[in-house]
Design an enzyme around this catalytic site. Structure first.
Site: not given
Ligand code: 13P
Length: 254
Positions: A9, A11, A98, A100, A170, A176, A216
């Site tokens: 992903n 983003k 997600h 976010e 997640e 992140g 992560s």
């Molecule tokens: P990270 O791997 O950067 O922690 O992000 C995970 C994520 O949100 C994938 O959708």
């Protein structure tokens, strides 16, 4: 057969040149390694690079996913992109729910369910994200939290829809942050999620469900995470932005 999936992903990251480099790097890795038949690699770039990704990957086994889609099929919805438009391009997957999008765009379980239905009607596979925040984890409320996310969304689907559903656990505190869930924490939650599907649908359906871990995940921890019985791959953010890191994670499935 239950699939294992490594999905990237991106983003809202990378420019066209960087996107091209990652796509070519991953395609060349997948082409030159003997990928197990049950493993699928998916890259989810931002909308403007989906055409580029579909074009560059058309002869590759790497699939293309989107990071969102509209809950509507068509019409006066300025700025929205329908699931059938994505399918038209050659996109096969879409990430929905997600954290976010839940947080910054206030997406509710009801809206995410509508999006899921729209995506499935267009023939897309849905990577459906769930996961608790740190406060909930500290209060040991993670199971109830995830159960509620599932109850008001994907548990409303019919069991035949589940063939095109992938769940991604997640935990928000791991996204992140560099703080990964331990393999045991991931496995426990994945086991719980599978068990919830068995209760709401049936055991064979639950056994076939692909459940990814996200948060992560990197080459250094992917092998231990993917070795867990209920972890069927990963949804990768930061480490999907460089071909070297992402292929290092794909290597954990070989
Ligand atoms: P990270 O791997 O950067 O922690 O992000 C995970 C994520 O949100 C994938 O959708």
């Amino acid at each position: 057969m239950k699939k294992r999936i490594v999905a990237g992903n991106w983003k809202m990251n990378l420019n066209k040149e960087e996107a091209t480099t990652v796509l070519q790097g991953v395609a060349s890795y997948v082409a030159s390694n003997n990928m197990p038949a049950d493993v699928e690699v998916v890259i989810c770039p931002p909308y403007p690079y989906l055409s580029l990704a579909c074009e560059l990957l058309k002869d590759s086994d790497v699939k293309v996913g989107a990071q969102n889609c509209s809950h509507e099929a068509k019409g006066a919805f300025t700025g929205e992109v329908s699931a059938s438009m994505l399918a038209d391009l050659g996109v096969t997957h879409v990430i929905l729910g997600h954290s976010e999008r839940r947080k910054y765009f206030k997406e509710s379980d009801a809206l995410i369910l509508k999006k899921t239905r729209a995506a499935m009607s267009a023939g897309l596979n849905v990577i459906f994200c769930v996961g608790e925040d740190l406060h909930t984890r500290e209060d040991e409320g993670q199971y109830l939290f995830v159960k509620n996310q599932l109850k008001d969304s994907v548990f409303m689907l019919s069991s035949s829809d589940l063939a095109s559903l992938v769940v991604a656990y997640e935990p928000i505190w791991a996204i992140g942050t560099g703080k990964t869930a331990s393999p045991e924490q991931a496995n426990e939650m994945h086991y719980y999620i599978r068990d919830q599907f068995a209760e709401n649908f049936d055991q064979p359906t639950a056994d076939k469900l692909t459940i990814l871990y996200g948060g992560s995940c990197k080459p250094a921890n992917a092998t231990d995470l993917f070795a867990q019985a209920n972890v069927d791959g990963g949804l990768i953010g930061g480490a999907s932005l460089k071909a070297e890191d992402f292929t290092g994670i794909i290597a954990a499935t070989l």
